[in-house]
Design a protein around this motif. Structure first.
Motif, mmCIF file in Angstrom:
data_model
loop_
_atom_site.group_PDB
_atom_site.id
_atom_site.type_symbol
_atom_site.label_atom_id
_atom_site.label_comp_id
_atom_site.label_asym_id
_atom_site.label_seq_id
_atom_site.Cartn_x
_atom_site.Cartn_y
_atom_site.Cartn_z
ATOM 1 N N LYS A 1 -52.494 28.662 109.489
ATOM 2 C CA LYS A 1 -53.155 27.951 108.399
ATOM 3 C C LYS A 1 -52.316 28.014 107.123
ATOM 4 O O LYS A 1 -52.187 27.025 106.395
ATOM 5 N N ALA A 2 -51.723 29.171 106.848
ATOM 6 C CA ALA A 2 -50.916 29.352 105.637
ATOM 7 C C ALA A 2 -49.692 28.453 105.642
ATOM 8 O O ALA A 2 -49.194 28.058 104.581
ATOM 9 N N MET A 3 -49.167 28.119 106.821
ATOM 10 C CA MET A 3 -47.988 27.256 106.903
ATOM 11 C C MET A 3 -48.276 25.843 106.421
ATOM 12 O O MET A 3 -47.354 25.120 106.052
ATOM 13 N N GLU A 4 -49.541 25.433 106.408
ATOM 14 C CA GLU A 4 -49.872 24.071 106.005
ATOM 15 C C GLU A 4 -49.554 23.841 104.530
ATOM 16 O O GLU A 4 -49.041 22.788 104.152
ATOM 17 N N ILE A 5 -49.878 24.818 103.685
ATOM 18 C CA ILE A 5 -49.577 24.712 102.250
ATOM 19 C C ILE A 5 -48.999 26.051 101.804
ATOM 20 O O ILE A 5 -49.700 26.906 101.253
ATOM 21 N N PRO A 6 -47.716 26.293 102.049
ATOM 22 C CA PRO A 6 -47.108 27.589 101.705
ATOM 23 C C PRO A 6 -47.069 27.866 100.206
ATOM 24 O O PRO A 6 -46.829 29.008 99.811
ATOM 25 N N LEU A 7 -47.302 26.847 99.374
ATOM 26 C CA LEU A 7 -47.363 27.076 97.932
ATOM 27 C C LEU A 7 -48.375 28.159 97.600
ATOM 28 O O LEU A 7 -48.192 28.923 96.645
ATOM 29 N N THR A 8 -49.451 28.256 98.377
ATOM 30 C CA THR A 8 -50.515 29.212 98.071
ATOM 31 C C THR A 8 -50.125 30.652 98.389
ATOM 32 O O THR A 8 -50.909 31.567 98.111
ATOM 33 N N SER A 9 -48.949 30.863 98.965
ATOM 34 C CA SER A 9 -48.499 32.233 99.228
ATOM 35 C C SER A 9 -47.413 32.675 98.247
ATOM 36 O O SER A 9 -47.001 33.840 98.276
ATOM 37 N N LEU A 10 -46.961 31.774 97.354
ATOM 38 C CA LEU A 10 -45.947 32.148 96.365
ATOM 39 C C LEU A 10 -46.541 33.147 95.376
ATOM 40 O O LEU A 10 -47.578 32.902 94.780
ATOM 41 N N GLY A 11 -45.882 34.296 95.214
ATOM 42 C CA GLY A 11 -46.386 35.298 94.290
ATOM 43 C C GLY A 11 -47.554 36.086 94.835
ATOM 44 O O GLY A 11 -48.290 36.720 94.073
ATOM 45 N N SER A 12 -47.737 36.094 96.151
ATOM 46 C CA SER A 12 -48.891 36.770 96.729
ATOM 47 C C SER A 12 -48.750 38.287 96.718
ATOM 48 O O SER A 12 -49.756 38.997 96.777
ATOM 49 N N GLY A 13 -47.527 38.809 96.650
ATOM 50 C CA GLY A 13 -47.337 40.256 96.619
ATOM 51 C C GLY A 13 -48.030 40.918 95.445
ATOM 52 O O GLY A 13 -48.829 41.849 95.622
ATOM 53 N N PRO A 14 -47.761 40.471 94.199
ATOM 54 C CA PRO A 14 -48.457 41.047 93.048
ATOM 55 C C PRO A 14 -49.969 40.909 93.127
ATOM 56 O O PRO A 14 -50.703 41.779 92.658
ATOM 57 N N VAL A 15 -50.453 39.817 93.713
ATOM 58 C CA VAL A 15 -51.896 39.648 93.885
ATOM 59 C C VAL A 15 -52.445 40.736 94.797
ATOM 60 O O VAL A 15 -53.557 41.234 94.596
ATOM 61 N N GLY A 16 -51.662 41.138 95.813
ATOM 62 C CA GLY A 16 -52.081 42.229 96.680
ATOM 63 C C GLY A 16 -52.323 43.504 95.895
ATOM 64 O O GLY A 16 -53.297 44.235 96.149
ATOM 65 N N GLY A 17 -51.457 43.796 94.921
ATOM 66 C CA GLY A 17 -51.652 44.970 94.079
ATOM 67 C C GLY A 17 -52.918 44.886 93.258
ATOM 68 O O GLY A 17 -53.628 45.885 93.057
ATOM 69 N N LEU A 18 -53.235 43.693 92.779
ATOM 70 C CA LEU A 18 -54.451 43.487 91.995
ATOM 71 C C LEU A 18 -55.690 43.711 92.863
ATOM 72 O O LEU A 18 -56.671 44.329 92.429
ATOM 73 N N ILE A 19 -55.653 43.209 94.099
ATOM 74 C CA ILE A 19 -56.767 43.409 95.025
ATOM 75 C C ILE A 19 -56.918 44.893 95.364
ATOM 76 O O ILE A 19 -58.037 45.437 95.411
ATOM 77 N N GLY A 20 -55.798 45.571 95.598
ATOM 78 C CA GLY A 20 -55.847 47.000 95.873
ATOM 79 C C GLY A 20 -56.419 47.785 94.711
ATOM 80 O O GLY A 20 -57.225 48.713 94.894
ATOM 81 N N SER A 21 -56.030 47.415 93.476
ATOM 82 C CA SER A 21 -56.560 48.085 92.280
ATOM 83 C C SER A 21 -58.065 47.877 92.150
ATOM 84 O O SER A 21 -58.815 48.808 91.840
ATOM 85 N N ALA A 22 -58.510 46.645 92.394
ATOM 86 C CA ALA A 22 -59.940 46.345 92.289
ATOM 87 C C ALA A 22 -60.740 47.142 93.315
ATOM 88 O O ALA A 22 -61.834 47.649 93.015
ATOM 89 N N SER A 23 -60.203 47.271 94.515
ATOM 90 C CA SER A 23 -60.885 48.022 95.562
ATOM 91 C C SER A 23 -61.031 49.492 95.185
ATOM 92 O O SER A 23 -62.109 50.091 95.320
ATOM 93 N N LEU A 24 -59.954 50.092 94.691
ATOM 94 C CA LEU A 24 -59.998 51.503 94.308
ATOM 95 C C LEU A 24 -60.843 51.723 93.058
ATOM 96 O O LEU A 24 -61.519 52.748 92.926
ATOM 97 N N ALA A 25 -60.804 50.768 92.124
ATOM 98 C CA ALA A 25 -61.561 50.911 90.879
ATOM 99 C C ALA A 25 -63.060 51.004 91.150
ATOM 100 O O ALA A 25 -63.791 51.701 90.430
#
Length: 704
Positions: free
Chosen positions: A262-286
Motif C-alpha cells: 500500500k505504501a508503494m502507491e504513494i511513497p511521498l507519505t513515507s518521506l520523513g517518517s523516521g522522525p515521526v516514529g520518534g514522536l510516536i514513541g515519545s507520545a506512547s511513553l509520555a
C-alpha cells in the motif's frame, strides 16, 4: 518467543528496536549503507539478534510485526538521484513548478540566509523545462469542464517523454481535485502507451487547493517512487526469504504504518517518517509517565528534529518543505536543522568566527574520530576532545574512536580563531546547543507555548549527551532520556509501536454557518471511504476508530488554517456553532486575542477523517526498585571533563548505565555511558532511573 521489531534507517545509522512477548526491550544499530539500504538493515538486525540471544533468521521468523521507517526517499530527493521524471500540466501552467512561490529562494533555508538573499538561490529543478509538456484541457474551480482533454496531445507527449528517457510521469492539471476525469483519462492513455512507467496523479497524491504545492507533491512522488518502491520491495523480499511470515509495514508521516504494498502507491507519505516514529514513541511513553506537554527532540548524526506534543496529542502540520520545495500533506509536524553529531565546524570566511553547520560529515566519511577519512572537526569530535564522550566505549566498544585525531582536527580549527583545543571544542558545543535551543523556541514561543511548561524528551545518538545544556537554557520542567540505552533508537521503537492509520479528506469550501445536511453527507461519505480502505487492509469496521477534523480559516486567508476536532455522530446546529467557537479560541491562543476580526467570516476548507486500527503489542515489563547503593550499581570511576557551560575541567564521576536500576539517583557532574549513547549530567543536576528504564534528568530547581 515472539518479537515486535521496528527499524529506522537514518542518514548515519540504521537503528533497531524490538520487544518480546514478555515486554522486554532490545536495541541495536549499525552504520547506514546508502548504496543498498538492505545491507545496513541486516547489519543492524544481526546486532539486534545478538542482543536477543538468537540468530537473525530465528529473530525474523519469530517476528509478529516488522515496521520500517527510512530516509531513502528524502535522500533521493536531496541528492538528486531520483527517477528521470516528466510533467504533464495544463496549457499555460507548465512553468509553475519552476517559478515557485515568492519565497522559493528562501523556503527552508538557515535563518541567517533570510537576511542575505544574494547567498540564496532556487533549488535545482526536479523536472527540467525540456521534460514539461503542456496539455490543452481545463476544468474550472467548481469542477466543470471548460476545455475538453486533448487526448492526442497526451499520447504524443507520453511518446516523446519516453523517447527522452523518462521513467516516471507526474500529471498535475488545474482543479483536478474538484474533477479528476481529465487526469484519470490521461493516466489511461499513458498506461496504454508506456505501461512500465510510474505515473502519479495530483488528485490522488495531494487533493488540495494550491496549484504549485499540488504540482510539487505530485512531481516528488513520481521522482522518488521507482527507487523507493524498489527499496521497499528488496527489503520485503529479503525479510521473507529470511523467514518473515507477515507483511512488511512502512512508517508513514501520518503517525501510523501501512503494508509495503500500500505504501508503494504513494511513497511521498513515507518521506520523513523516521522522525515521526520518534514522536510516536515519545507520545506512547509520555502517557505512562503522566506527561501531557512534551518537546520531543531527536539529535542524531546528521540533524536535530523537534516535534511538539500538546495535551497528549502530537501537533499536525499541513505543509512540508524539503530542499526548498513546499507541498501540502497532512503529517505529524517535525522541524529539523543541521545540528547533529556529524555536523561540521568551520571558520566563517566573512566573520572569522566558528560556524557549526549546516554541512554534515554523515556516516561516510563521518567525524574525524571515526577514522574513515574525515578531515574536518564535527560536534562528535568536540565531544571526544572535552571528555564527554568516551573514545573506548562507543557503540558498546565495537567502534573505538580516535581521540588523538579528533584533538588534532579541533586544535587546527582553534588555531584559526586564537583558541586552545578544549576552548574550541567547548565553543563548538555551545554554538550547537544554542542552535538547538533556538529551534525549540521557534517551535514553542512562536506558537504561543511557554517551554517552561514542557518536558524535553531527548533521544537520538547525540541528544542525551547535549540535553543538559540546551534544556537548561530553555528552563523546561525537566528532561527525560526515554528508555535509557533505547533513546538512541527511539524512532525505531516508535515505528514498532505504531498502528495502522489512514487519512481520507476532501477539500470542499463551506462558509459559516455551515450547511448542516451537506456537511453531514460529506462526513458520512468520507467515513465510508476510510472504512472501505481499512477493510482492504483486513480490518473490519468494529476494529477501526474514527476521528473527524476540519481545516478552518478566516474567509479569504490563504495561510493560517487551523485543524479543529469535530464531534462524532450526526452533526447538529449546536455542534457547528461550537466548531466555529473552537476555531476562534484556537486562533486567539496562537496569534493573540483579537487577531481575528469578528466581522470576518469563517471557512471550512478541508474535511478529514482520521482512521486508526490498533495493533496488538505486549505491555512493557517493569522492574523493581534497587536495594543496593548507586555506587555499587555501575560506578566505573572518574575522569576529567571540560564542561562547556563552565569552561573548566572538573573531575566527574562515570557510570555504566546498563547497571543502573529503578530508584538509582546520580548527582552531577557525571556521565552515564551506554552502548549507543551517553548522558551528561551537569553541575547542580541529577539523574534518576525509573521502573521502565527511562532516565529522568532534573535541572536546577526543577523536578521530573
Amino acid at each position: 518467543m515472539s518479537y515486535y521489531v521496528g527499524i529506522d534507517g537514518g542518514g548515519t545509522f540504521t537503528d533497531c528496536a524490538a520487544m518480546d512477548d514478555e515486554g522486554r526491550l532490545y536495541y541495536a544499530k549499525a552504520p547506514t549503507t546508502k548504496d543498498d539500504f538492505a545491507v545496513g538493515m541486516f547489519d543492524a538486525l544481526s546486532a539486534l539478534a545478538e542482543e536477543c540471544g538468537t540468530t537473525v533468521s530465528e529473530l525474523i521468523a519469530s517476528t509478529e510485526r516488522f515496521s520500517l521507517g527510512t530516509t531513502v526517499g528524502t535522500n533521493l530527493l536531496v541528492e538528486r538521484r531520483g527517477a528521470r521524471t516528466g510533467l504533464l500540466a495544463t496549457a499555460g501552467h507548465g512553468d509553475s513548478i519552476l517559478i515557485m512561490r515568492g519565497t522559493g529562494r528562501t523556503a527552508g533555508v538557515e535563518p541567517d540566509l533570510l537576511f542575505n538573499p544574494h547567498a540564496t538561490s532556487k533549488p535545482a529543478p526536479l523536472v527540467p523545462r525540456a521534460l514539461i509538456r503542456e496539455i490543452n484541457e481545463r476544468v474550472d474551480c467548481m469542477g466543470r469542464e471548460v476545455v475538453p482533454l486533448d487526448e492526442r496531445g497526451v499520447r504524443d507527449a507520453a511518446h516523446n517523454l519516453v523517447e527522452q528517457g523518462v521513467t516516471a510521469i507526474a500529471i498535475a492539471f488545474l482543479f483536478s481535485f474538484k474533477n479528476p476525469e481529465h487526469e484519470l483519462r490521461a493516466l489511461e492513455i499513458i498506461r496504454e502507451t508506456a505501461p512500465d512507467l510510474y505515473v502519479s496523479c495530483s488528485h490522488q497524491v495531494a487533493p488540495r487547493m494550491g496549484e504549485y504545492e499540488r504540482t510539487v507533491a505530485t512531481v516528488i512522488n513520481s521522482y522518488v517512487a521507482p527507487a523507493s518502491a524498489a527499496c521497499f520491495r528488496r527489503a520485503a523480499d529479503r525479510l521473507q526469504e529470511s523467514g518473515l511470515k507477515h507483511p512488511l509495514l512502512i512508517m508513514q508521516v501520518s503517525g501510523g504504518v501501512l503494508p509495503a504494498s500500500k505504501a508503494m502507491e504513494i511513497p511521498l507519505t513515507s518521506l520523513g517518517s523516521g522522525p515521526v516514529g520518534g514522536l510516536i514513541g515519545s507520545a506512547s511513553l509520555a502517557r505512562h509517565l503522566g506527561h501531557t506537554n512534551i518537546i520531543a527532540t531527536d539529535m542524531g548524526g546528521t540533524s536535530f528534529e523537534v516535534g511538539l506534543i500538546v495535551n497528549g496529542e502530537p501537533l499536525v502540520g499541513e505543509e512540508h518543505i524539503i530542499d526548498q520545495y513546499r507541498y501540502k500533506l497532512s503529517q505529524l509536524e517535525t522541524t529539523s536543522i543541521a545540528c547533529g553529531g556529524g555536523t561540521l565546524a568551520r571558520v566563517d570566511a566573512h566573520g572569522g568566527s566558528i560556524r557549526v553547520g549546516p554541512e554534515s560529515a554523515g556516516s561516510a566519511p563521518g567525524p574525524v574520530c571515526y577514522r574513515r577519512g574525515g578531515t574536518e572537526p564535527t560536534v562528535t569530535d568536540a565531544d571526544v576532545v572535552l571528555g564527554l564522550l568516551s573514545a573506548d566505549g562507543f557503540l558498546g566498544g565495537r567502534m573505538p574512536l580516535d581521540r588523538g585525531a579528533a584533538f588534532k582536527a579541533v586544535a587546527k580549527l582553534g588555531e584559526q580563531v586564537g583558541l586552545g583545543p578544549e576552548e574550541a571544542a567547548a565553543g563548538i558545543l555551545r554554538i550547537n546547543n544554542a542552535r538547538a535551543a533556538e529551534l525549540i523556541r521557534q517551535q514553542t514561543v512562536v506558537r504561543g507555548y511557554d517551554p517552561r511548561g514542557f518536558f524535553v524528551y531527548a533521544y537520538g545518538g547525540a541528544g542525551p549527551l547535549h540535553a543538559f545544556a540546551f534544556a537548561k537554557e530553555l528552563g523546561v520542567k525537566g528532561v527525560v532520556i526515554p528508555l535509557g540505552n533505547g533513546a538512541s533508537t527511539l524512532s525505531a521503537y516508535g515505528c514498532s509501536t505504531s498502528n495502522l492509520v489512514l487519512n481520507v479528506e476532501r477539500e470542499q469550501l463551506l462558509f459559516a454557518p455551515f450547511p448542516l445536511d451537506e456537511l453531514n453527507s460529506l462526513v458520512v461519505e468520507l467515513e465510508k471511504q476510510a472504512l472501505g480502505q481499512m477493510l482492504e487492509l483486513g480490518k473490519a469496521s468494529g476494529e477501526v476508530e474514527i476521528e473527524r477534523f476540519g481545516l478552518m480559516r478566516y474567509a479569504g486567508q490563504w495561510l493560517h488554517s487551523l485543524l479543529v476536532r469535530m464531534p462524532a455522530g450526526e452533526l447538529t446546529t449546536a455542534d457547528l456553532e461550537e466548531l466555529v467557537s473552537d476555531f476562534r479560541s484556537m486562533y486567539d491562543a496562537l496569534y493573540g486575542r483579537g487577531a481575528g476580526l469578528v466581522s470576518q467570516g469563517v471557512e471550512l476548507v478541508t474535511t478529514r477523517i482520521h482512521a486508526v486500527a490498533r495493533l496488538h503489542r505486549p505491555a512493557q515489563a517493569a522492574e523493581k526498585s534497587s536495594t543496593k547503593p548507586v555506587a555499587s550499581n555501575g560506578h566505573v570511576g572518574a575522569r576529567e571533563i571540560f564542561w562547556p557551560d563552565r569552561m573548566q575541567r572538573v573531575e566527574s564521576e562515570v557510570f555504566d548505565g546498563r547497571e543502573l536500576r529503578h530508584g538509582d539517583r546520580i548527582s552531577g557532574p557525571a556521565v552515564v555511558e551506554l552502548p549507543y549513547t551517553s548522558i551528561a549530567i551537569g553541575m547542580d543536576q541529577s539523574l534518576e532511573c525509573d521502573a521502565f528504564g527511562n532516565f529522568l534528568l532534573t535541572l536546577v530547581g526543577g523536578s521530573v
